[in-house]
Motif scaffolding. Sequence first.
Motif, PDB file in Angstrom:
ATOM      1  N   LYS A 240       0.820  -1.222   0.000  1.00 16.20           N
ATOM      2  CA  LYS A 240       0.000   0.000   0.000  1.00 16.20           C
ATOM      3  C   LYS A 240       0.847   1.263   0.000  1.00 16.20           C
TER       4      LYS A 240
ATOM      5  N   MET B  65       0.760   4.071  -2.877  1.00 12.45           N
ATOM      6  CA  MET B  65       0.567   5.487  -2.556  1.00 12.45           C
ATOM      7  C   MET B  65       1.680   6.337  -3.172  1.00 12.45           C
TER       8      MET B  65
ATOM      9  N   ARG C  11       1.125   9.248  -5.954  1.00 21.36           N
ATOM     10  CA  ARG C  11       1.622  10.597  -5.688  1.00 21.36           C
ATOM     11  C   ARG C  11       2.565  11.055  -6.798  1.00 21.36           C
TER      12      ARG C  11
END
Length: 360
Positions: free
Chosen positions: A159, A163, A167
Amino acid sequence: MTPLQQGPILLPERIANLIGLGDGLLGQVVGGLIAAFLIANIMLAMTAVAGPWAKRKITAAFTDRIAVNRIGPFGLFIIIADAVRLLSKELIVPEGVDRPAWDLAPIILPASALLGFAVIPMGSGIQLADPETGLVFAFAVASIASLSLVMGGYASNNKYSLMGGLRAVAQNIAYEIPLIVTAASVVIFTGTLQMSEIVAVQREALISITPALTIPQWFAFVNPFAFVLFLVANMAEVGRNPFDIPEAPTEIVAGYQTEYSSVYFVLFYLGEFLHIFLGGALIATLFLGGPAAPIAALEVIPGFVWFLIKIWAVFLLTQWARSAIPRVRIDQLLDIGWKGMLVLSFANLVLTAIIVGVIV
């Protein structure tokens, strides 16, 4: 401002003529392959110096610390030591990864940067190709890096990696548009997308005191506002402070490359520094006259040397920012891109169009 009508002979043609193959198909293929091999290895060698050694030395100088100095003269053999250490490590593949995407991601990142150098004029005919849409090609292949980052994050089954990948894509989109729009202001000045022509226009005199003290009309002098905008947007594109949130260890462990080790980690690291040098090459080409000397009196130094000096100066700037400027939050980062840089880049474009329209 009238661009040169005929550029120099390109590097593949020079090599083909040197080995006696001429301008035929075989000469073009062999010359192109040899030229691409030479340029790629020069960039890879620079990256090998920049990553393990120069980065540490520069950061230590800025932060008043002692960097690598034990292995070889000035610690230079740390390059070999790090290469052996990283490449000899076990390649650990986590459970549940999307293996094809996981394997391709670290290959795409450095490849996209190396492709960008194909159209960069490096001086004295050192250029692989010079298409009429060279600037578009450079931005197009550089943007493939976003695909690599999101692939690595998604395929890792982690995860934090996911992320970091998301981003990275959000950041690249937010700053890639201002980057391209700012570059478009240079195109308005020159009237061309061909890289050699953009460099040729900047060779004309801006201020001429004496024949030896002639300052060229680099676009960093003609339009310093666009130059600063491009510098900042480029820092975000290559993920340097204060824009390194996608891989900030204090927030998301290490970002999209968290699950990578051994040679795959090296490829990600290599790709990051290659993109820094590609960004420096674009800055040098668009705003600093490419391989041209800053004044006529210094033209005795080969253009290729000036080109390398300029891209290393951009690298030095990125490392200074890394040591001196704190990170911004992800929401602040995106606000700067969408609400600040985008508006300023379009304002610069409109102002440039008005000025050029009035002058012409």
